[in-house]
Structures are given as structure tokens and as C-alpha cells.
Enzyme design. Structure first.
Site, PDB file in Angstrom:
ATOM      1  N   ASP A 155      57.304  22.647  59.422  1.00 53.36           N
ATOM      2  CA  ASP A 155      56.645  21.780  58.444  1.00 53.36           C
ATOM      3  C   ASP A 155      56.247  20.445  59.068  1.00 53.36           C
ATOM      4  OD1 ASP A 155      56.990  23.821  56.678  1.00 53.36           O
ATOM      5  OD2 ASP A 155      58.054  22.661  55.166  1.00 53.36           O
ATOM      6  N   ASN A 204      57.037  27.243  56.942  1.00 43.04           N
ATOM      7  CA  ASN A 204      56.106  27.902  56.031  1.00 43.04           C
ATOM      8  C   ASN A 204      54.799  27.116  55.854  1.00 43.04           C
ATOM      9  OD1 ASN A 204      57.952  26.086  54.477  1.00 43.04           O
ATOM     10  ND2 ASN A 204      56.616  26.638  52.776  1.00 43.04           N
ATOM     11  N   HIS A 205      54.770  25.856  56.272  1.00 40.77           N
ATOM     12  CA  HIS A 205      53.526  25.084  56.201  1.00 40.77           C
ATOM     13  C   HIS A 205      52.691  25.180  57.474  1.00 40.77           C
ATOM     14  CE1 HIS A 205      53.503  23.031  52.291  1.00 40.77           C
ATOM     15  NE2 HIS A 205      54.812  23.220  52.350  1.00 40.77           N
ATOM     16  N   HIS A 224      63.545  27.594  60.120  1.00 40.14           N
ATOM     17  CA  HIS A 224      63.051  26.678  59.100  1.00 40.14           C
ATOM     18  C   HIS A 224      63.594  26.974  57.712  1.00 40.14           C
ATOM     19  CE1 HIS A 224      60.466  23.928  56.953  1.00 40.14           C
ATOM     20  NE2 HIS A 224      60.148  24.921  56.142  1.00 40.14           N
ATOM     21  N   HIS A 252      63.426  22.919  55.093  1.00 39.22           N
ATOM     22  CA  HIS A 252      62.726  23.591  53.989  1.00 39.22           C
ATOM     23  C   HIS A 252      62.942  22.973  52.613  1.00 39.22           C
ATOM     24  CE1 HIS A 252      60.365  26.876  52.502  1.00 39.22           C
ATOM     25  NE2 HIS A 252      61.372  27.624  52.040  1.00 39.22           N
TER      26      HIS A 252
END
Length: 242
Positions: free
Chosen positions: A16, A48-49, A97, A172
Site C-alpha cells: 500500500d 492490495n493497493h 500485507h 492492511h
């Protein structure tokens, strides 16, 4: 606060790096320049980003295309797709993450074999590592995020024991104090963005591991930044480029 990254002072940033802020370009370019200057001074895992769908919604696509162009954005996506999903420190600390796979028997070798160079699927090992969250009770539950799972302390204990590990470090989730120790001390969430989105008022934190691999936590507050709102480039969220 902790010195610049170097071979004798290496950093691991746990995903992220972009989105939900308006200086993502400056952040990721700084990381990549350190990586180019000395590959052993900084390590980056994928969050996830670091994905196309999230970048479209939460600002990085708009920022990259505003400051550069479509081609540069596509090059960033290619870099993101090849980032490792996890790392180990001293053979004992597992860093990823999101969280742990909920399928029993997953080993570090299984994680190493996950195909990179692609966008994450909606389910499976890559999705679990990038999206899952710990829960206080045993077992697994569907994630409130709609992707990944929530995993209990029993899952953490089994995964660590199977792989000869002692601690899970993940990110996260924003935490008021910048970090939170869970699962009987076997799992730590560390969140390094203070006053997340200029609204949360949380502290940021990082962890230092010395030779004995004991975690030492450092907390800090936000500092002023240039007057650009956090979601200025986010599509459909009232940003400049909605």
C-alpha cells in the site's frame, strides 16, 4: 527518525505505497530510487493497493496520468505485478500485507511458487495474502471486505509452527496507536500512515528487529504536508479528476 535506508540499515515496506493520498508518485519513486541505488537497502512487498482496480478507484491512476501519462501508469502496474507477496526476516518473522492463507498445510515454498506478473484473482493464495485480516476467535470467517477471509489465532499458530516461524507481521488496517499485537503475541498489525486520509487521527508506527529478532515499536504523529487533499485524484470521489 530511523536513518536512511542502507545495506546496514535496511527497510522493508509492507505494501500500500499508493492510493488514498495525493503524493503516491513521490512515495513510490523514492522507494524505487533507493532500490536502484542499492537493492539490499530496501525491500517492498505487494499490498492490495498495488493493483489496477484499486488504483482506478482510490487515486493512483488519476495521479499518475495527471503528473505523467497513461504509459507511465501502465509501467507502474507492471512493476506492482511483479512485487513479492511476502518476505521473511531471519527465517523467523513472516511479513505479508494482508494475512494468512486459510487453507491448511500451506508452506513458504507454496507461496514462492505463486505466479506473479498478474492482477490478483478474487480468491486463492494470492488473494488471502493481500486481503485477509486477523480475528480474535478461532477458525475462519468471510471477510467484511468481500475479498479474502478473517483468520483466527489457531490458523496463525498452525501456519507459523508448520513453517518454523515465530511471528506474523502484517499491515492492511489502520490502528489507533499505529500497531496492534494480537493472537497471543503471534501476530502484529503495523500501520505506518499517521492521521490516515487526514481524518483518522491515528498514530503511525514501525517495527525494528535487531539481531535477536525481538520487535521494538516506534510511534509517531503526522506532520503538515502541502495543501492538496488526500483524495484529490480519486475517480468519482469529488477529486480534481473525477
Amino acid at each position: 527518525m530511523n536513518g536512511y535506508p542502507s545495506r546496514t540499515n535496511p527497510y522493508l515496506f509492507n505494501g500500500d505505497f499508493v492510493d488514498r493520498g495525493s503524493f503516491s508518485i513521490e512515495v513510490i519513486l523514492t522507494f524505487l530510487l533507493f532500490k536502484i541505488s542499492d537493492p539490499e537497502c530496501i525491500y517492498l512487498t505487494r499490498g492490495n493497493h498495488e493493483t489496477k482496480n484499486m488504483n482506478k478507484i482510490y487515486g493512483f491512476e488519476g495521479e499518475a496520468k495527471s503528473k505523467y501519462d497513461d504509459k507511465i501508469f501502465e509501467l507502474f502496474l507492471e512493476v506492482f505485478s511483479h512485487l513479492p507477496l511476502a518476505a521473511t526476516i531471519g527465517g523467523k518473522i513472516f511479513v505479508t500485507h494482508g494475512g494468512l492463507p486459510v487453507t491448511e498445510g500451506v508452506t513458504l515454498d507454496d507461496i514462492r511458487k505463486v505466479k506473479r506478473g498478474c492482477e490478483p484473482p478474487e480468491s486463492g493464495l494470492m488473494s488471502d495474502l493481500m486481503w485477509s485480516d486477523p480475528q480474535p476467535f478461532p477458525g475462519k470467517s468471510p471477510s467484511k471486505r468481500g475479498v479474502g477471509f478473517s483468520f483466527g489465532p489457531d490458523i496463525t499458530e498452525k501456519f507459523l509452527s508448520l513453517n518454523g516461524l515465530s511471528l506474523l507481521v502484517r499491515s492492511h488496517e489502520v490502528k489507533e496507536e499505529g500497531y496492534l499485537v494480537e493472537h497471543g503475541g503471534k501476530a502484529v498489525t503495523v500501520f505506518s500512515a499517521p492521521n490516515y486520509c487526514d481524518t483518522m487521527g491515528n498514530k503511525g508506527a514501525f517495527i525494528h528487529f535487531g539481531a535477536a529478532l525481538e520487535p521494538k515499536y516506534t510511534q509517531y504523529h503526522s506532520v503538515p504536508h502541502p495543501d492538496v487533499k488526500p483524495m484529490a485524484y480519486a475517480a468519482g470521489m469529488g477529486g480534481l479528476y473525477a
